[in-house]
Write an enzyme that holds these catalytic residues in place. Structure first.
Site, PDB file in Angstrom:
ATOM      1  N   SER A 152     -32.464 -49.333 -44.320  1.00  0.00           N
ATOM      2  CA  SER A 152     -33.702 -48.768 -43.778  1.00  0.00           C
ATOM      3  C   SER A 152     -34.909 -49.017 -44.670  1.00  0.00           C
ATOM      4  O   SER A 152     -35.887 -48.260 -44.608  1.00  0.00           O
ATOM      5  CB  SER A 152     -33.522 -47.258 -43.541  1.00  0.00           C
ATOM      6  OG  SER A 152     -32.502 -46.996 -42.614  1.00  0.00           O
ATOM      7  N   GLY A 153     -34.857 -50.037 -45.496  1.00  0.00           N
ATOM      8  CA  GLY A 153     -36.012 -50.371 -46.311  1.00  0.00           C
ATOM      9  C   GLY A 153     -36.019 -49.783 -47.700  1.00  0.00           C
ATOM     10  O   GLY A 153     -37.088 -49.649 -48.306  1.00  0.00           O
TER      11      GLY A 153
ATOM     12  N   HIS B 258     -28.818 -42.969 -50.789  1.00  0.00           N
ATOM     13  CA  HIS B 258     -28.560 -42.844 -49.355  1.00  0.00           C
ATOM     14  C   HIS B 258     -27.896 -41.497 -49.039  1.00  0.00           C
ATOM     15  O   HIS B 258     -27.451 -41.284 -47.906  1.00  0.00           O
ATOM     16  CB  HIS B 258     -27.629 -43.960 -48.876  1.00  0.00           C
ATOM     17  CG  HIS B 258     -28.154 -45.342 -49.107  1.00  0.00           C
ATOM     18  ND1 HIS B 258     -29.413 -45.743 -48.731  1.00  0.00           N
ATOM     19  CD2 HIS B 258     -27.579 -46.434 -49.690  1.00  0.00           C
ATOM     20  CE1 HIS B 258     -29.597 -47.010 -49.057  1.00  0.00           C
ATOM     21  NE2 HIS B 258     -28.501 -47.449 -49.645  1.00  0.00           N
TER      22      HIS B 258
ATOM     23  N   SER C  31     -28.555 -54.651 -38.895  1.00  0.00           N
ATOM     24  CA  SER C  31     -28.712 -55.102 -40.279  1.00  0.00           C
ATOM     25  C   SER C  31     -27.442 -54.850 -41.076  1.00  0.00           C
ATOM     26  O   SER C  31     -27.032 -55.678 -41.896  1.00  0.00           O
ATOM     27  CB  SER C  31     -29.903 -54.400 -40.924  1.00  0.00           C
ATOM     28  OG  SER C  31     -30.098 -54.834 -42.243  1.00  0.00           O
TER      29      SER C  31
ATOM     30  N   TYR D  83     -40.015 -47.023 -41.086  1.00  0.00           N
ATOM     31  CA  TYR D  83     -39.912 -48.435 -41.464  1.00  0.00           C
ATOM     32  C   TYR D  83     -40.866 -49.288 -40.628  1.00  0.00           C
ATOM     33  O   TYR D  83     -41.537 -50.181 -41.136  1.00  0.00           O
ATOM     34  CB  TYR D  83     -38.455 -48.869 -41.262  1.00  0.00           C
ATOM     35  CG  TYR D  83     -38.142 -50.303 -41.597  1.00  0.00           C
ATOM     36  CD1 TYR D  83     -37.612 -50.645 -42.826  1.00  0.00           C
ATOM     37  CD2 TYR D  83     -38.338 -51.318 -40.645  1.00  0.00           C
ATOM     38  CE1 TYR D  83     -37.284 -51.971 -43.125  1.00  0.00           C
ATOM     39  CE2 TYR D  83     -38.025 -52.634 -40.939  1.00  0.00           C
ATOM     40  CZ  TYR D  83     -37.492 -52.955 -42.189  1.00  0.00           C
ATOM     41  OH  TYR D  83     -37.174 -54.247 -42.474  1.00  0.00           O
TER      42      TYR D  83
END
Length: 212
Positions: free
Chosen positions: A51-52, A123, A153, A207
């Protein structure tokens, strides 16, 4: 993905207190994060996987270095706090792992000793963090991403890094929908931080907005 039997042990996943984690995450580090000594100038960058995370870490690094990319301190940006030290090359096959077993050095130990200001990646879900960050002792940036792109991703990363793992897109998507993806179900992860988005020390970003 939970049924995969082949590959090095660092590619396996395990369950810790009801949440699935890859084996590059250490249970001791997940637990130890809750008692981490928080400093007032710490910046926590928290995301669901893919998620960036590292994109945002580069942005924060540039801010802290007044825009000088050569001065960005990336010593804490190679791993999340709950992982092993990812600077070491991980094995991609069982044979490779048996010949050169990776050292499972807890990255949290590196973070504990790091000089300030620290940029800490993670995370983990909200209840895994020290109470101090919820008491506004440090800054928290949370980045949320469209779940369709998250799971796409993730699938690309897993299949590119572990070509021997028999994971189909359909199986990957099923695991995601059932909440079995590593680090827990996406909806709960995002919701927990959305609920505190208005706190003074909290910055909740999407994002997709970073792309515009």
């Amino acid at each position: 993905m939970a049924d995969v039997k082949e590959g090095p042990s660092t590619s396996y996943r395990h369950n810790y207190q009801g949440i699935v984690y890859p084996n590059i995450c250490l249970d001791s580090s997940i637990e130890g994060t809750k008692s981490l000594e928080v400093r007032p100038d710490d910046v926590f960058i928290i995301t669901f996987p893919k998620s960036g995370t590292h994109w945002m870490s580069e942005i924060v690094g540039l801010i802290l270095s007044n825009g000088y990319s050569e001065k960005v301190d990336r010593s804490l940006l190679s791993s999340a706090i709950e992982m092993i030290d990812m600077d070491e090359k991980l094995p991609k096959t069982r044979e490779e792992e048996e010949q050169n077993p990776p050292k499972l050095t807890p990255f949290i130990d590196i973070i504990r000793k790091a000089p300030s200001p620290r940029t800490i990646l993670s995370h983990l879900r909200r209840d895994r963090f020290p109470q101090d960050i919820m008491l506004k002792k440090a800054k928290v940036i949370y980045v949320a991403r469209n779940p369709k792109d998250v799971t796409s991703s993730w699938f690309n990363m897993v299949t590119l890094n572990n070509k021997s793992l028999p994971i189909s897109w359909e199986e990957n998507f099923r695991v995601f929908l059932e909440g079995g993806m590593a680090w827990g179900p996406w909806p709960e992860h995002v919701k927990e931080f959305w609920e505190i988005r208005d706190e003074q020390n909290m910055l909740f970003l999407f994002y997709e907005d970073l792309l515009s």
